[in-house]
Design a protein around this motif. Structure first.
Motif, mmCIF file in Angstrom:
data_model
loop_
_atom_site.group_PDB
_atom_site.id
_atom_site.type_symbol
_atom_site.label_atom_id
_atom_site.label_comp_id
_atom_site.label_asym_id
_atom_site.label_seq_id
_atom_site.Cartn_x
_atom_site.Cartn_y
_atom_site.Cartn_z
ATOM 1 N N THR A 215 19.108 -63.460 -49.723
ATOM 2 C CA THR A 215 20.409 -63.073 -49.202
ATOM 3 C C THR A 215 21.391 -62.929 -50.352
ATOM 4 N N GLU A 216 22.411 -62.129 -50.121
ATOM 5 C CA GLU A 216 23.484 -61.983 -51.093
ATOM 6 C C GLU A 216 24.796 -61.822 -50.332
ATOM 7 N N PRO B 108 12.880 -59.654 -44.675
ATOM 8 C CA PRO B 108 13.954 -58.729 -45.034
ATOM 9 C C PRO B 108 14.924 -59.311 -46.049
ATOM 10 N N LYS B 109 15.480 -58.435 -46.873
ATOM 11 C CA LYS B 109 16.600 -58.796 -47.741
ATOM 12 C C LYS B 109 17.879 -58.562 -46.939
ATOM 13 N N VAL B 110 18.741 -59.554 -46.902
ATOM 14 C CA VAL B 110 19.921 -59.498 -46.043
ATOM 15 C C VAL B 110 21.199 -59.593 -46.867
ATOM 16 N N ALA B 111 22.103 -58.645 -46.615
ATOM 17 C CA ALA B 111 23.439 -58.690 -47.218
ATOM 18 C C ALA B 111 24.419 -59.263 -46.201
ATOM 19 N N ILE B 112 25.276 -60.159 -46.655
ATOM 20 C CA ILE B 112 26.353 -60.699 -45.826
ATOM 21 C C ILE B 112 27.669 -60.219 -46.426
ATOM 22 N N VAL B 113 28.387 -59.394 -45.679
ATOM 23 C CA VAL B 113 29.650 -58.839 -46.150
ATOM 24 C C VAL B 113 30.781 -59.484 -45.347
ATOM 25 N N VAL B 114 31.684 -60.149 -46.039
ATOM 26 C CA VAL B 114 32.786 -60.848 -45.392
ATOM 27 C C VAL B 114 34.091 -60.138 -45.715
ATOM 28 N N THR B 115 34.845 -59.794 -44.680
ATOM 29 C CA THR B 115 36.112 -59.088 -44.876
ATOM 30 C C THR B 115 37.285 -59.994 -44.504
ATOM 31 N N LYS C 201 34.334 -49.276 -47.831
ATOM 32 C CA LYS C 201 33.355 -48.182 -47.923
ATOM 33 C C LYS C 201 32.434 -48.387 -49.122
ATOM 34 N N ARG C 202 33.020 -48.743 -50.251
ATOM 35 C CA ARG C 202 32.244 -48.876 -51.489
ATOM 36 C C ARG C 202 31.211 -49.993 -51.381
ATOM 37 N N VAL C 203 31.648 -51.149 -50.894
ATOM 38 C CA VAL C 203 30.723 -52.280 -50.778
ATOM 39 C C VAL C 203 29.607 -51.971 -49.782
ATOM 40 N N LEU C 204 29.957 -51.377 -48.645
ATOM 41 C CA LEU C 204 28.942 -51.079 -47.631
ATOM 42 C C LEU C 204 27.971 -50.000 -48.109
ATOM 43 N N LYS C 205 28.451 -49.031 -48.853
ATOM 44 C CA LYS C 205 27.561 -47.991 -49.392
ATOM 45 C C LYS C 205 26.482 -48.618 -50.262
ATOM 46 N N SER C 206 26.882 -49.551 -51.118
ATOM 47 C CA SER C 206 25.924 -50.223 -51.990
ATOM 48 C C SER C 206 24.932 -51.057 -51.185
ATOM 49 N N CYS C 207 25.431 -51.790 -50.196
ATOM 50 C CA CYS C 207 24.554 -52.653 -49.392
ATOM 51 C C CYS C 207 23.553 -51.841 -48.580
ATOM 52 N N LEU C 208 23.991 -50.728 -48.028
ATOM 53 C CA LEU C 208 23.119 -49.909 -47.179
ATOM 54 C C LEU C 208 21.952 -49.317 -47.955
ATOM 55 N N SER C 209 22.123 -49.152 -49.245
ATOM 56 C CA SER C 209 21.046 -48.559 -50.056
ATOM 57 C C SER C 209 20.133 -49.607 -50.676
ATOM 58 N N THR C 210 20.503 -50.881 -50.550
ATOM 59 C CA THR C 210 19.782 -51.946 -51.256
ATOM 60 C C THR C 210 19.108 -52.940 -50.332
ATOM 61 N N PHE C 211 19.684 -53.163 -49.150
ATOM 62 C CA PHE C 211 19.222 -54.243 -48.279
ATOM 63 C C PHE C 211 18.569 -53.699 -47.009
ATOM 64 N N ASP C 212 17.745 -54.543 -46.394
ATOM 65 C CA ASP C 212 17.066 -54.179 -45.147
ATOM 66 C C ASP C 212 17.954 -54.442 -43.934
ATOM 67 N N VAL C 213 18.793 -55.459 -44.036
ATOM 68 C CA VAL C 213 19.703 -55.829 -42.956
ATOM 69 C C VAL C 213 21.066 -56.107 -43.567
ATOM 70 N N MET D 172 27.877 -70.159 -43.287
ATOM 71 C CA MET D 172 27.236 -70.436 -41.998
ATOM 72 C C MET D 172 26.082 -69.465 -41.739
ATOM 73 N N LEU D 173 26.311 -68.186 -41.982
ATOM 74 C CA LEU D 173 25.266 -67.184 -41.756
ATOM 75 C C LEU D 173 24.110 -67.362 -42.728
ATOM 76 N N GLU D 174 24.429 -67.664 -43.969
ATOM 77 C CA GLU D 174 23.371 -67.882 -44.957
ATOM 78 C C GLU D 174 22.506 -69.073 -44.553
ATOM 79 N N SER D 175 23.126 -70.121 -44.038
ATOM 80 C CA SER D 175 22.380 -71.290 -43.577
ATOM 81 C C SER D 175 21.511 -70.948 -42.374
ATOM 82 N N ALA D 176 22.061 -70.152 -41.448
ATOM 83 C CA ALA D 176 21.285 -69.736 -40.274
ATOM 84 C C ALA D 176 20.082 -68.896 -40.691
ATOM 85 N N LEU D 177 20.254 -68.054 -41.685
ATOM 86 C CA LEU D 177 19.149 -67.239 -42.197
ATOM 87 C C LEU D 177 18.088 -68.118 -42.847
#
Length: 390
Positions: free
Chosen positions: A211-212, A168-175, A224-236, A198-203
């Motif tokens: 990962t991105e 899977p392609k994985v997006a990590i979104v940090v707020t 909303k904007r960042v999550l909309k883009s991630c939901l259409s591009t990544f598997d997780v 830390m999450l990127e290393s675990a992956l």
């Protein structure tokens, strides 16, 4: 709020294997086979010598005239007489009418005559054609994990491509407004952002490299904007922070407004209670608590099995073992606890500094100690469930 087992069941039900794809064998380490592989050839493809020595036809003779040499890579099927032998090396072709190889340590050689000082059994030190595997025999079963040895085996059979489950392609979104990227000057009131690293290393530790990382301020519109883009591009999609009930926690609202189906929110556990799991089309979403220890605990217990399912693994959870606990413990929280610990071959010790905001203990822990919500009193030397992390 649901219990740990319920959360794990929901995750398993809503996670699925990635599509299959062909990849080069040389790039396949850690992938899972999606189709069984059968051998296109006999291995070895011809009779080989297993030793450096002399090949001959087994008989009562002990002396032979050495008439030629066979090195690895040579080919000659010239008929060799009963009283003749050939000098031969490991991996070299054994002519059809020779049936035995004597190792050179068991011979004496003078001029072009070899005398066998310790006669081997007939057929000794000869690898037969197809001895390792025959043409059309099963090489690797479906769902096999590709290891370095498997890659070597496939390569020796001339196989260059295999069919595997994609990773899977994985997006990590940090707020978080308070977060500063590592390497920059740290202003007053700010902290360095470590969860994405830390999450990127675990992956990477489970073989996921696509990962991105995305960083977003505590702002509903931006989230909303960042999550909309991630939901259409990544598997997780993994979101760190912003999932609690504070005035500046916008992640859940942003996910729902982007069409993510909420499958559960909040687990009766500590650390990591405010954990969200959802799905949009084929993309799964984990919104993890922002406290670092909560984030990493949630990754190991919940994200890890989902990713293992994605990659085609049949065993999806980290292993569990039992150890005797070094001290008495009382769980009055009514929650399932995941405590950082150190275990050895007999016992496990609960470490100090169990705060969900602290990674210092996690950095030296080698396990999580699992204490169910409905068990209050744990006696010293009582067996408890332990999840090794190494």
């Amino acid at each position: 709020m649901i219990q740990v087992d319920q959360a794990l069941s929901i995750i398993a039900e809503n996670s699925c294997k990635m599509p299959i794809r062909k990849i080069k064998v040389t790039k396949s380490l850690g992938f899972i086979l999606a189709e069984a592989i059968y051998s296109p050839m006999d291995m070895p493809p011809f009779r080989q010598s297993a030793m450096d020595g002399y090949a001959f036809t087994h008989s009562e003779l002990q002396q032979f005239n050495v008439v030629s040499t066979s090195q690895a890579g040579d080919f000659s099927n010239k008929k060799i007489k009963q009283d003749q032998a050939i000098r031969i090396f490991t991996g070299a072709y054994v002519p059809d009418n020779l049936d035995t190889v004597v190792m050179q340590e068991h011979t004496t050689v003078k001029n072009k005559t070899v005398e066998i000082t310790k006669m081997p059994a007939r057929f000794a030190n000869v690898r037969n054609k197809g001895e390792q595997i025959k043409e059309n025999e099963l090489v690797l079963e479906n769902n096999t994990v590709i290891t370095p040895a498997a890659i070597g085996f496939l390569a020796c059979l001339g196989i260059t491509e295999i069919t595997v489950y994609a990773k899977p392609k994985v997006a990590i979104v940090v707020t978080g407004n308070e977060l500063v990227k590592v390497g920059k000057k740290l202003p007053e009131g700010k902290i360095y952002e470590s969860n994405s690293i830390m999450l990127e290393s675990a992956l990477q530790g489970i073989g996921i490299k696509k990962t991105e990382i995305f960083r977003v301020k505590d702002n509903l519109k931006a989230t909303k904007r960042v999550l909309k883009s991630c939901l259409s591009t990544f598997d997780v999609v993994l979101v760190s922070g912003g999932i609690s009930v504070g005035d500046y926690d916008f992640v859940k609202e942003a996910l729902l407004s982007n069409g993510v189906e909420e499958l559960f929110y909040k687990i009766n556990q500590k650390p990591g209670k405010p954990l969200f799991f959802g799905k949009k089309d084929k993309t799964i979403v984990f919104a993890l608590p922002g406290n670092p220890a909560s984030t990493l605990t949630s990754f190991y217990i919940y994200v890890y099995p989902a990713l293992k399912i994605n990659m085609g693994f049949e065993v999806i959870h980290l292993p569990k073992i039992k150890r005797k606990i070094n001290t008495q413990f009382e769980n009055t929280s009514g929650k399932t606890l995941f405590l950082k610990g150190l275990y050895d071959d007999k016992k496990v010790t609960i470490l100090e500094s169990q705060s969900s905001a602290m990674l210092n203990t996690f950095a030296v822990a080698n396990a999580l100690i699992y204490l169910p919500y409905d068990v209050v009193n744990i006696e010293k030397d009582q067996e408890v469930m332990v999840v090794p992390l190494n």
